[in-house]
Design an enzyme around this catalytic site. Sequence first.
Site, mmCIF file in Angstrom:
data_model
loop_
_atom_site.group_PDB
_atom_site.id
_atom_site.type_symbol
_atom_site.label_atom_id
_atom_site.label_comp_id
_atom_site.label_asym_id
_atom_site.label_seq_id
_atom_site.Cartn_x
_atom_site.Cartn_y
_atom_site.Cartn_z
ATOM 1 N N SER A 1 -8.571 -41.696 -85.990
ATOM 2 C CA SER A 1 -7.695 -40.555 -85.707
ATOM 3 C C SER A 1 -7.977 -39.935 -84.353
ATOM 4 C CB SER A 1 -7.889 -39.490 -86.793
ATOM 5 O OG SER A 1 -7.230 -38.281 -86.451
ATOM 6 N N GLU B 1 -7.919 -36.926 -83.851
ATOM 7 C CA GLU B 1 -8.681 -35.696 -84.095
ATOM 8 C C GLU B 1 -10.157 -35.876 -83.718
ATOM 9 O OE1 GLU B 1 -7.868 -32.594 -85.277
ATOM 10 O OE2 GLU B 1 -5.725 -33.041 -85.247
ATOM 11 N N TYR C 1 -12.833 -33.258 -91.280
ATOM 12 C CA TYR C 1 -12.002 -34.470 -91.310
ATOM 13 C C TYR C 1 -12.292 -35.344 -90.091
ATOM 14 C CZ TYR C 1 -7.876 -37.357 -90.445
ATOM 15 O OH TYR C 1 -7.038 -38.406 -90.149
#
Length: 340
Positions: free
Chosen positions: A126, A128, A150
């Site tokens: 990801s 992120e 996460y």
Amino acid sequence: MNRIALITGITGQDGAYLAKLLLEKGYKVYGTYRRTSTPNFWRLEWLGITSKIELIPFDLLDQTSIIDALKLAKPNEVYNLAAQSYVGASFEQPVATGEITGLGLTRLLDSVRVINPEIKFYQASSSEMFGNSIDVPQTLKTEFSPSSPYAAAKLYAHVITKNYRDAYGIFACAGILFNHESPLRGLEFVTRKITYIMSGIKLGVFDRIALGNIDAKRDWGYAPDYVEGMWLMLQQTTPKEYILATGTSHSVIEFLKHTSEILNIDYKKYLKTDSQLFRPTDVHKLRGDPSKAQLELKWEPDRTSFEKLIDLMVQADIKNIKNGNIFDFSQVKLMSQFRE
């Protein structure tokens, strides 16, 4: 001989679109799902592919179920898309997020190593993981700086994927995907929340939309384009990491404005900024550099423009709400309580 693919998390947005793509390419597709009291197969049904897939109950916390799935499917390719994938929820459930998104991937990779190390493996990483990096755009050389449980769990999974490739010779790829949306995006995500609730406002179902950080910028693409990139990674002769992104970014407020323009309504009359929807720590701007994927995979990130993406989502949500046959409105009315 037909190729066989096992997709974990097949009931999610990416899993459903990937399953459709692989079926069109002649694969036999197995997909894993988590047993719940309410089946979550609506995306597969929406795409009309439920009957074409072999579904296997599965739990990333349970090594036995992972091994059983691999023995049953006997796949040539495994795509790991299963995760606790909501950034906001990871602050509320950090341990569960680490167990599922991080250690769950390790259990799966280790099972592949034991059952059949010749399997080609894809890990969904990801954007992120970059957090509030000073590099814009973010590249494969950008330092990771995760800003949520996460993102931290995804970074662990990303690194352990490379570790298993180096240590055991497994054909393991990791795709660092920037945000990608579609009509199959869950209501928990801010993009779908915007198109669904604003469509509902247009149709008189809702009277307001509550959002958190409307200035956050993301690199938004179209999910069906991105799952093709996943497949292309496993067709290469050498396993590598790639970034899939459009190379452009837009803010949440830009997404809301364009949605409102399509619907011909004034968003300012309905927007409420809710401090409870801000994350404890947030990522301000993500924009990826897809040049390696463009060069080596011949993957094109801009086939579906930002404006076309939103239009596809709005038109689908107008139809969804008019039909009233997919979502329980009571669930949507609670969306103001969800973090982005």
